[in-house]
Structure formats: C-alpha cells, structure tokens
Design an enzyme around this catalytic site. Sequence first.
Site, PDB file in Angstrom:
ATOM      1  N   GLU A 107       0.659   5.540  -0.251  1.00 55.41           N
ATOM      2  CA  GLU A 107       0.161   6.760   0.062  1.00 55.41           C
ATOM      3  C   GLU A 107       1.104   8.084  -0.316  1.00 55.41           C
ATOM      4  O   GLU A 107       2.537   7.785  -0.355  1.00 55.41           O
ATOM      5  CB  GLU A 107      -0.119   7.224   1.668  1.00 55.41           C
ATOM      6  CG  GLU A 107      -0.944   6.019   2.460  1.00 55.41           C
ATOM      7  CD  GLU A 107      -2.223   6.612   2.021  1.00 55.41           C
ATOM      8  OE1 GLU A 107      -2.765   7.111   1.626  1.00 55.41           O
ATOM      9  OE2 GLU A 107      -2.811   4.644   2.085  1.00 55.41           O
ATOM     10  N   HIS A 146      -5.843   4.509   5.424  1.00 52.71           N
ATOM     11  CA  HIS A 146      -5.647   5.509   4.736  1.00 52.71           C
ATOM     12  C   HIS A 146      -4.086   6.589   4.887  1.00 52.71           C
ATOM     13  O   HIS A 146      -3.577   6.002   5.250  1.00 52.71           O
ATOM     14  CB  HIS A 146      -6.672   7.174   4.367  1.00 52.71           C
ATOM     15  CG  HIS A 146      -7.602   6.931   3.553  1.00 52.71           C
ATOM     16  ND1 HIS A 146      -7.997   5.521   2.748  1.00 52.71           N
ATOM     17  CD2 HIS A 146      -9.208   6.839   4.487  1.00 52.71           C
ATOM     18  CE1 HIS A 146      -8.719   5.644   2.969  1.00 52.71           C
ATOM     19  NE2 HIS A 146      -9.397   6.532   3.173  1.00 52.71           N
ATOM     20  N   ASP A 150      -3.537  -0.004   5.919  1.00 53.06           N
ATOM     21  CA  ASP A 150      -4.122  -0.642   4.642  1.00 53.06           C
ATOM     22  C   ASP A 150      -3.465  -2.391   4.293  1.00 53.06           C
ATOM     23  O   ASP A 150      -4.042  -2.812   3.602  1.00 53.06           O
ATOM     24  CB  ASP A 150      -4.394   0.491   3.738  1.00 53.06           C
ATOM     25  CG  ASP A 150      -5.603   2.239   4.096  1.00 53.06           C
ATOM     26  OD1 ASP A 150      -5.774   1.864   4.762  1.00 53.06           O
ATOM     27  OD2 ASP A 150      -5.784   2.686   3.110  1.00 53.06           O
ATOM     28  N   ASP A 156       0.431  -1.255  -0.134  1.00 56.96           N
ATOM     29  CA  ASP A 156       0.128  -0.062   0.058  1.00 56.96           C
ATOM     30  C   ASP A 156       1.103   1.140  -0.233  1.00 56.96           C
ATOM     31  O   ASP A 156       2.255   1.236   1.316  1.00 56.96           O
ATOM     32  CB  ASP A 156      -1.035  -0.381   1.204  1.00 56.96           C
ATOM     33  CG  ASP A 156      -1.327   1.551   1.054  1.00 56.96           C
ATOM     34  OD1 ASP A 156      -3.361   0.942   0.375  1.00 56.96           O
ATOM     35  OD2 ASP A 156      -1.283   2.080   1.700  1.00 56.96           O
TER      36      ASP A 156
END
Length: 216
Positions: A24, A180, A185, A22
């Site tokens: 961001e 998030h 996540d 994951d």
Amino acid sequence: MPDHDPPSLARRFRGYLPVIVDIETSGLSPSEHALLEIAVVIPEMNSDGDLQISEIHSTHVKPFPGARMDPAALSFNRIDPYHPFRFAVDEKEALAKIFQPVRAAVKRMACTRAILVGHNPAFDISFLNAAVARCGVKRNPFHPFSTFDTATLSGLVYGQTVLAKAVQAAGFEWNNEEAHSAVYDAQQTARLFCAIVNRWKDLVAIEKSNANGLFR
C-alpha cells in the site's frame, strides 16, 4: 521404496519460491510516493503436493523524506501515514524485517530465489525495487523483474480479473471493510494463487489418469 519423488516446491517453479506480496502506498509513482505498508505470504507444499499458506509477515512503513502524499490514494487505502499508533518503521528496517523470513524460506525449501506473486504485480515490484534502491539493499531475495500475476491467472481460470471477484469465484469470502490493507489483500491473493496452482495439479492428475486408462 516410493515410485516417485516427494513433492518439491523447488522443482515446481524452476527453483523459484513464489512469495505473495501486497504493498500500500501514498500514490502511483514509485520514485515520488511512499511505500506505507508491505505484507508477504510465504507458501509451502504439503505431502500431497498441494500449495498452502505457511507464514505471513507485514510491517507499516514511515514515508521516506520528501515523499509525496496523494489525498486520493490515502482516501482509498484509509491510511494516515503519520498516525502514531501505526508503529511504522523506517523503510530500510521494514525491508530487513520482510526480507529476512523470505531469505530463510528460500534456503529452507532449497530454492534459488523468491519470485513476487501479486495481483497486477507490476505495481508492487516497482515500489519494492524503488525502496530497495533508495535504501541501498544489496541482497534483495526477489527476482528484479519476473513476477506471477494472479489477475492474469484468474482471468484464465475463473473469467475474473478484479481481486474481489476472483477470490469469490474461487470459493472464498471477501470483506470490503478489510480490503486494501496489505495483510488482507496479500492473504486473499495467496489463497487465490494456491487455489489456482492446486486446481492445475488436479487437472494434470486427471489427464494422466485418463491417458493411462486409454492405453491399458
């Protein structure tokens, strides 16, 4: 002597090691927006052939020079890219930190390469590949374009494609306050992926058992 080979993660996915990722970011464009957080979850197969979480690695990343910051994206993931307590590292160091344990796991499990598992993974692999190109990384352990998509798999198995709903449909809890962040996540996506793979294994075993019963 056992009448079958022990479970092997290398054989299960044609030599690939599924690694849940994951990422961001500060926006939607891999070439213009910064990679700000990355987390990977490495699974392993136990003696019963069930997939389970083995390792979790993550790091905060400093925006590359000239990266754009989309206020909407930063509001969504609640990241302050320049906060000193993030203890972020440069992109090249971040990739090295993440890739080293992935390479080690690929070797340890006798796989040939890692394959990225993500929830809508086109986003994650595009940012990962852009960072690899910017940093001139020569030994990317991940396949450059093939991925496993838990959104698609969850739609098939649970009728849900949103990560939060799919995770809950699989029987796990979901915390919106923690969502998030790359680590949270990635962990939840890993639980979802393992649950789907293990459920398929059990269904195949039931089918084989029923078939054997018919021909006795």
